[in-house]
Design a protein around this motif. Structure first.
Motif, mmCIF file in Angstrom:
data_model
loop_
_atom_site.group_PDB
_atom_site.id
_atom_site.type_symbol
_atom_site.label_atom_id
_atom_site.label_comp_id
_atom_site.label_asym_id
_atom_site.label_seq_id
_atom_site.Cartn_x
_atom_site.Cartn_y
_atom_site.Cartn_z
ATOM 1 N N VAL A 150 148.499 101.824 80.049
ATOM 2 C CA VAL A 150 149.959 101.913 80.025
ATOM 3 C C VAL A 150 150.582 100.566 80.369
ATOM 4 N N PHE A 151 149.971 99.848 81.301
ATOM 5 C CA PHE A 151 150.525 98.571 81.765
ATOM 6 C C PHE A 151 150.196 97.406 80.832
ATOM 7 N N GLY A 152 149.372 97.642 79.818
ATOM 8 C CA GLY A 152 149.097 96.592 78.853
ATOM 9 C C GLY A 152 147.850 95.780 79.120
ATOM 10 N N ALA A 153 147.034 96.175 80.083
ATOM 11 C CA ALA A 153 145.812 95.435 80.381
ATOM 12 C C ALA A 153 144.710 95.732 79.375
ATOM 13 N N TYR A 154 144.802 96.887 78.683
ATOM 14 C CA TYR A 154 143.892 97.233 77.599
ATOM 15 C C TYR A 154 144.707 97.462 76.330
ATOM 16 N N PRO A 155 144.145 97.183 75.160
ATOM 17 C CA PRO A 155 144.882 97.428 73.916
ATOM 18 C C PRO A 155 144.924 98.915 73.563
ATOM 19 N N VAL A 156 146.027 99.373 73.009
ATOM 20 C CA VAL A 156 146.137 100.738 72.505
ATOM 21 C C VAL A 156 145.577 100.741 71.091
ATOM 22 N N THR A 157 144.425 101.400 70.897
ATOM 23 C CA THR A 157 143.793 101.408 69.577
ATOM 24 C C THR A 157 144.194 102.618 68.747
ATOM 25 N N SER A 158 144.774 103.645 69.388
ATOM 26 C CA SER A 158 145.332 104.781 68.654
ATOM 27 C C SER A 158 146.357 105.474 69.531
ATOM 28 N N GLY A 159 147.229 106.257 68.900
ATOM 29 C CA GLY A 159 148.295 106.920 69.628
ATOM 30 C C GLY A 159 149.501 106.015 69.795
ATOM 31 N N GLU A 160 150.486 106.501 70.546
ATOM 32 C CA GLU A 160 151.692 105.708 70.762
ATOM 33 C C GLU A 160 152.280 105.975 72.142
ATOM 34 N N MET A 161 153.052 104.992 72.627
ATOM 35 C CA MET A 161 153.740 105.098 73.910
ATOM 36 C C MET A 161 155.231 104.921 73.669
ATOM 37 N N ILE A 162 156.009 105.711 74.418
ATOM 38 C CA ILE A 162 157.464 105.692 74.271
ATOM 39 C C ILE A 162 158.086 105.514 75.641
ATOM 40 N N LEU A 163 158.962 104.525 75.782
ATOM 41 C CA LEU A 163 159.660 104.251 77.037
ATOM 42 C C LEU A 163 161.148 104.345 76.797
ATOM 43 N N ASP A 164 161.797 105.245 77.548
ATOM 44 C CA ASP A 164 163.242 105.464 77.390
ATOM 45 C C ASP A 164 163.625 105.705 75.938
ATOM 46 N N GLY A 165 162.828 106.506 75.246
ATOM 47 C CA GLY A 165 163.142 106.891 73.876
ATOM 48 C C GLY A 165 162.769 105.883 72.818
ATOM 49 N N PRO B 91 165.492 113.807 82.006
ATOM 50 C CA PRO B 91 165.084 112.950 80.882
ATOM 51 C C PRO B 91 163.665 112.405 81.073
ATOM 52 N N VAL B 92 162.926 112.320 79.991
ATOM 53 C CA VAL B 92 161.588 111.743 80.021
ATOM 54 C C VAL B 92 161.709 110.223 79.973
ATOM 55 N N VAL B 93 161.148 109.554 80.973
ATOM 56 C CA VAL B 93 161.180 108.095 81.023
ATOM 57 C C VAL B 93 160.047 107.502 80.191
ATOM 58 N N PHE B 94 158.853 108.060 80.346
ATOM 59 C CA PHE B 94 157.689 107.527 79.637
ATOM 60 C C PHE B 94 156.894 108.677 79.039
ATOM 61 N N GLU B 95 156.422 108.470 77.804
ATOM 62 C CA GLU B 95 155.587 109.476 77.150
ATOM 63 C C GLU B 95 154.420 108.791 76.444
ATOM 64 N N ALA B 96 153.237 109.346 76.645
ATOM 65 C CA ALA B 96 152.034 108.890 75.944
ATOM 66 C C ALA B 96 151.603 109.992 74.988
#
Length: 503
Positions: free
Chosen positions: A304-319, A260-265
């Motif tokens: 990924v850890f949230g120290a910078y803002p995500v200005t485009s794209g998406e992150m998925i954790l545990d679905g 299973p994929v835990v994290f996806e960017a």
């Protein structure tokens, strides 16, 4: 072994601190124009021996000789006057001053009425730099120089003080591979000028590039010395740790594609920090990140850890899509981050092990807003036992620990939270081979327990030895993912540098 007379000898050196015998009858010699590697695990006595040589400590027993004559160094000024200079891992430079001002800091050239003679200082600095083959502007402010150039300025400063012996402590810790070659070239120049160098490094492969002879300490005692050509890395490790050491990297069982994929960017980016990049990490997988300095390796981890803002794209954790992110939210979701600079970003050096391990865990070890002492003791005790942290007790301040033990404290803090994803940025920088092996074992243990691991490292053998796959960064974006069976230094560097194999 050497037909010259030693320039420097330390005979029967002993030094004890309360409850600890740091040095026990150590003999040490250094010849003119020689580069001598001084190696050993953290706590072996290297730093104490060098502090005695530089006049910071006095020996309890033993003598120091230079040119065959007994000499004493009651303080650092006496050692410097005798030609002993130490270049510390954390460079002793004033970033807001120029090169020449740093070169003569504390030894300023003055005109009448106390005015600084900056023109004379810059002229002399230019002469010294030219003699060493260095093309650095004496008027350049230090904070505009690259790490390698700053290292060269420190070495030139030692030369300007008529140093006969230069101690280099982890000199490549912040250098790229190409910058290391520049350093080795400068070491060769110093040798030709008759300067002797004591080279301290935990990167054993460097010893075979830069050094003539090696001296090994273990538990405060001399355990061996030999010409570099007479030993290999395996033999050095065995001498350092006191037991056979077949392979520092634990076996990698492999991760099935069905895991299973835990994290996806998906095309994540942060304006001016990271360009659109996509990757995923499976359960039980170690995904290594490689790339040249400035490629964006650390920045994508902090994104990924949230120290910078995500200005485009998406992150998925545990679905589940992460719609909003910050460091606090990342921690609560089960993401842990061990930073590259453990002293600045990972630890509160003036606080105890108990305080440092308890941090980020207060919700679990408190009742109605009050810390539960029994829970705190158990948390800290379990962490110290699991990671074999060498310290008198939880009351010990973090700054009193070796680099390896400091890293273990950070791991103990995060792993007590049982994270889903842990990000390790330069997890073994500046620590000895024994502590490295322990941290590698912990990483494989985490993977075996279904934790997803992201490891960032500038040490390519480490990346290849520990990673199930390798993600390569270049120009602030991910340019390739290399499978374990295809991961070689040549392939990774081709992607990182934009060669013919790049994606």
């Amino acid at each position: 072994m050497n037909d010259k007379e030693p320039l420097l000898e330390m005979r029967g050196i002993c030094k004890s601190f309360p409850g600890v015998k740091a040095l026990d009858g150590v003999d040490f010699s250094l010849y003119p124009g020689e580069v001598l590697a001084l190696v050993g695990e953290n706590g072996a006595g290297k730093s104490t021996l060098m502090k005695i040589l530089s006049g910071i400590y006095g020996p309890d027993a033993g003598v120091i000789l230079m040119d065959g004559r007994e000499i004493a160094f009651p303080d650092t000024n006496a050692a410097r006057a005798a030609g002993i200079s130490i270049i510390h891992q954390e460079l002793n430079l004033c970033e807001n001053l120029g090169v020449a001002a740093n070169m003569f800091l504390g030894r300023e050239r003055v005109l009448g009425f106390g005015y600084l003679d900056n023109r004379s200082a810059e002229r002399k600095t230019r002469e010294i730099l030219a003699a060493l083959g260095l093309n650095i502007d004496p008027g350049m402010v230090m904070n505009r120089l690259q790490p390698a150039q700053k290292q060269m300025v420190e070495i030139a400063k030692a030369v300007s003080q008529n140093a006969r012996v230069i101690v280099m402590d982890e000199p490549t810790s912040s250098l790229t591979a190409s910058e290391e070659k520049i350093l080795y070239g400068l070491i060769g120049t110093l040798k030709r000028h008759g300067v002797s160098i004591i080279y301290i490094s935990h990167k054993l492969q460097e010893i075979f590039c830069a050094c003539d002879r090696v001296t090994v300490l273990r538990d405060g005692r001399l355990v061996g010395e030999a010409p570099v050509g007479d030993v290999d890395e395996g033999r050095l490790i065995e001498m350092m740790v006191g037991r056979p050491f077949a392979n520092i990297y634990p076996p990698a069982p492999g991760v099935p594609e069905s895991a299973p994929v835990v994290f996806e960017a998906r095309g994540i980016a942060s304006d001016g920090v990271v360009e659109a990049s996509s990757f995923h990490v499976r359960r039980g997988e170690i995904l290594g990140f490689a790339g040249l300095v400035g490629s964006g390796r650390t920045e994508i981890a902090k994104l990924v850890f949230g120290a910078y803002p995500v200005t485009s794209g998406e992150m998925i954790l545990d679905g589940e899509r992460i719609d909003r992110n910050s460091c606090g939210l990342a921690i609560r979701r089960g993401i842990a981050f061990v930073p590259e600079d453990r002293k600045l970003e990972g630890l509160s050096l003036g606080h105890s092990l108990t305080d440092n391990i308890s941090a980020s865990n207060y919700g679990r070890i408190s009742r109605r807003g009050v810390l539960d002492r029994r829970s705190v003791r158990k948390l800290v005790g379990d962490g110290m036992a699991r990671f074999r942290i060498k310290a008198p007790g939880g009351h010990t301040q973090a700054k009193a620990l070796s680099g390896g033990n400091q890293q273990k404290v950070i791991l103990a803090r995060w792993l007590s939270r049982k994270p889903k994803l842990i990000i390790l940025d330069e997890p073994t920088r500046g620590i000895d081979v024994g502590a490295k092996a322990e941290i590698y074992a912990v990483m494989r243990e985490l993977a075996a327990n279904d934790v997803a691991v992201i490891m960032i490292s500038s040490d390519l053998p480490e990346v290849i030895g520990m990673s199930d796959r390798v993600a390569v960064m270049r120009g602030k974006r991910l340019v390739a993912i290399v499978e374990r069976g295809e991961a070689t230094q040549e392939t990774i560097m081709a992607h990182a540098a934009g060669g013919s194999k790049s994606a």
